[in-house]
Design a protein around this motif. Structure first.
Motif, short mmCIF file in Angstrom:
data_model
loop_
_atom_site.label_atom_id
_atom_site.label_comp_id
_atom_site.label_asym_id
_atom_site.label_seq_id
_atom_site.Cartn_x
_atom_site.Cartn_y
_atom_site.Cartn_z
N GLU A 1 6.58 18.20 -2.01
CA GLU A 1 7.08 18.42 -0.66
C GLU A 1 6.59 17.31 0.27
OE1 GLU A 1 6.92 22.68 0.29
OE2 GLU A 1 6.78 22.02 2.38
N ALA A 2 5.30 17.00 0.13
CA ALA A 2 4.74 15.91 0.95
C ALA A 2 5.47 14.61 0.68
CB ALA A 2 3.26 15.76 0.65
N VAL B 1 2.68 18.78 -3.45
CA VAL B 1 2.70 17.31 -3.53
C VAL B 1 4.13 16.80 -3.41
CG1 VAL B 1 2.21 15.32 -4.97
CG2 VAL B 1 0.58 17.18 -4.86
N GLN C 1 1.90 14.96 -13.37
CA GLN C 1 0.75 15.42 -14.15
C GLN C 1 0.54 16.92 -13.97
OE1 GLN C 1 -2.48 12.99 -12.83
NE2 GLN C 1 -2.69 11.97 -14.80
N LEU C 2 0.62 17.35 -12.71
CA LEU C 2 0.40 18.77 -12.42
C LEU C 2 1.44 19.63 -13.13
CD1 LEU C 2 -0.50 18.49 -8.65
CD2 LEU C 2 -1.97 19.32 -10.48
N ARG D 1 1.66 6.91 -6.62
CA ARG D 1 0.51 7.70 -7.04
C ARG D 1 0.79 9.19 -6.86
NH1 ARG D 1 -4.44 7.01 -4.41
NH2 ARG D 1 -3.49 5.25 -3.38
N LEU D 2 1.40 9.54 -5.72
CA LEU D 2 1.72 10.94 -5.48
C LEU D 2 2.70 11.45 -6.53
CD1 LEU D 2 2.02 11.13 -1.60
CD2 LEU D 2 0.37 12.28 -3.06
N LYS E 1 3.13 10.37 -9.52
CA LYS E 1 2.46 10.50 -10.81
C LYS E 1 1.63 11.79 -10.85
CE LYS E 1 -0.93 8.20 -13.63
NZ LYS E 1 -2.05 7.29 -13.51
N THR E 2 0.93 12.05 -9.74
CA THR E 2 0.09 13.26 -9.72
C THR E 2 0.95 14.51 -9.85
OG1 THR E 2 -0.80 12.05 -7.85
CG2 THR E 2 -2.04 13.92 -8.62
N LEU F 1 7.60 12.23 3.20
CA LEU F 1 7.16 10.87 3.45
C LEU F 1 8.22 9.84 3.09
CD1 LEU F 1 3.51 11.01 2.14
CD2 LEU F 1 4.22 10.45 4.45
N LEU G 1 1.18 4.22 -2.77
CA LEU G 1 0.80 5.60 -2.49
C LEU G 1 1.89 6.55 -2.99
CD1 LEU G 1 -0.91 7.79 -1.15
CD2 LEU G 1 0.28 7.29 0.98
N ALA H 1 0.83 -1.20 0.00
CA ALA H 1 0.00 0.00 0.00
C ALA H 1 0.87 1.26 0.00
CB ALA H 1 -0.92 -0.01 1.20
N LYS H 2 1.95 1.24 0.77
CA LYS H 2 2.73 2.46 0.91
C LYS H 2 3.54 2.81 -0.33
CE LYS H 2 2.32 2.22 5.72
NZ LYS H 2 2.82 1.70 6.97
N LEU I 1 7.73 5.86 3.56
CA LEU I 1 7.19 5.03 2.48
C LEU I 1 8.23 4.07 1.95
CD1 LEU I 1 4.95 7.50 0.50
CD2 LEU I 1 4.39 6.02 2.39
#
Lengths: 334, 68
Positions: A288-289, A286, A262-263, A255-256, A258-259, A293, A252, A248-249, A297
């Motif tokens: 930075e987060a 994103v 995209q941005l 996914r972050l 990739k986002t 993490l 995640l 899961a981690k 992660l």
């Protein structure tokens, strides 16, 4: 008085060895007769089965300790009972009338939510008994019961109204995959060749699949089971130390990432300066987060709660961890 | 220009990532990690806000993408 005379006939004094011999003989006889009579478990007997079994037990008991009883006569009685029982059962499979006479027949207790008091009385059940059984079958409301039947073996089967029955895959129109019978392929590092063959698989396939999940030595496998779909489940001998790592981690993190990408792409694509600013800002946050993490992660906590958290590799990571999670890596811990 | 739907997809991704982070924060027993997850969830939320604003703008400019 010879030994065998003591064993088989009524005598005044029974020697210890003869007593034991009687035990052995009666035990063997009981095992044989019950085998022949069929292998129904005790909870699943008709009254008739139960009575015959108890009678056989009673007859067998006395000669095992009583010197005045002979062994021959009880033995003959037991065998007779056994043969009779087998014949009655066999007759039952052939003639339904006979079967109903001997084994009893089902009695309907509830029909369409209505309790049939007469049948209840005939089955010598009280309403309390019935309600108890309904509660056990998770149908405590009489109105939810379509049919309840007292079976000849003393159990009560309950069929609930469709309205309160759980939906099946068929009801929902979901695809139903055949589960089949899963086969155990490896036990304690030993390949079960018979099961492998029955499942239509080869040792080469098994070894390749194990290698793919990182197992080179069969000794590492405690149990391997395959289902009808060909999915292999492996339980390793060292699973106390290395439980399966949750994906899961990392997922995640991906996914972050990739986002954020995209941005940034949106920021490049747009012509509107204000929009570009908004996208850049979102992407920055994103990223930075994600950076914060990273230590959590990446260091998948497969040892969480078992071993101390591993040290972050770089000074940079340590500093970051300290900034965002003070006290996590105090010197002397970890 | 199907940017509208792409941005919305992106937004949905971020929202689900935020939910994941919040659930990780609830699941872990490590207080420091709990805090870190919660902070990052906030951070991602900070990225969601401008993006939501952007979606509203796109919908305003190009009403044909509303509801995608």
């Amino acid at each position: 008085m010879t030994f065998w005379q003591q064993v088989f006939f009524s005598v005044d004094i029974l020697s210890l060895t003869a007593l034991m011999m009687r035990g052995i003989i009666m035990y063997t006889l009981i095992v044989l007769v019950t085998r022949v009579m069929g292998q129904r478990e005790v909870g699943n007997m008709t009254t008739f089965d139960a009575v015959v079994t108890i009678t056989v037990g009673n007859i067998a008991a006395a000669p095992m300790f009583n010197n005045e009883d002979s062994v021959i006569r009880p033995a003959i009685a037991i065998v007779t009972l056994g043969v009779l029982h087998v014949m009655t059962s066999a007759a039952g499979t052939r003639w339904p009338h006979w079967r109903r006479l001997v084994g009893g027949q089902p009695v309907v207790l509830i029909k369409d939510g209505k309790v049939l008091e007469e049948n209840l009385r005939a089955a010598r059940l009280t309403l309390d008994d019935l309600m108890q059984e309904l509660r056990l079958k998770e149908a405590p409301r009489l109105s939810d019961v379509e049919v309840a039947v007292m079976e000849p073996r003393g159990r009560i089967s309950v069929i609930k109204r469709p309205q309160v029955q759980p939906a099946t895959r068929g009801d929902l129109g979901l695809p139903a995959q055949r589960t089949g019978l899963p086969a155990i392929l490896v036990v304690d590092g030993k390949i079960q060749h018979k099961n492998l063959k029955q499942a239509g698989l080869t040792e080469g396939w098994l070894r390749a699949r194990l290698r793919r999940s990182g197992i080179t030595d069969l000794k590492q496998v405690a149990v391997a089971q395959v289902d009808a779909g060909g999915a292999l489940y492996v339980d390793r001998t060292d699973d106390a130390l290395a439980p399966p790592v949750s994906r899961a981690k990392p997922a995640l993190a991906a996914r972050l990432k990739k986002t954020a990408a995209q941005l940034e792409r949106f920021a490049l694509d747009t012509a509107d300066p204000e929009a570009r600013q908004q996208y850049r800002e979102a992407a920055r946050r994103v990223r930075e987060a994600l950076e914060r993490l990273a230590p959590l992660l990446r260091a998948s906590d497969r040892f969480a709660g078992v071993l101390p958290t591993p040290e972050p590799e770089s000074d940079e990571a340590k500093r970051r961890l300290e900034r965002w999670a003070p006290g996590r890596n105090k010197p002397g811990e970890g | 220009m199907p940017v509208g739907s792409k941005v919305k997809q992106c937004l949905a991704n971020l929202e689900s990532a935020q939910a994941d982070l919040e659930s990780f924060a609830l699941e872990t027993n490590d207080q420091a990690a709990k805090q870190l997850y919660a902070q990052c969830a906030q951070q991602v939320k900070g990225a969601i806000e401008p993006l939501k604003q952007r979606v509203r703008q796109i919908e305003h400019e190009e009403p044909q993408y509303r509801g995608y």
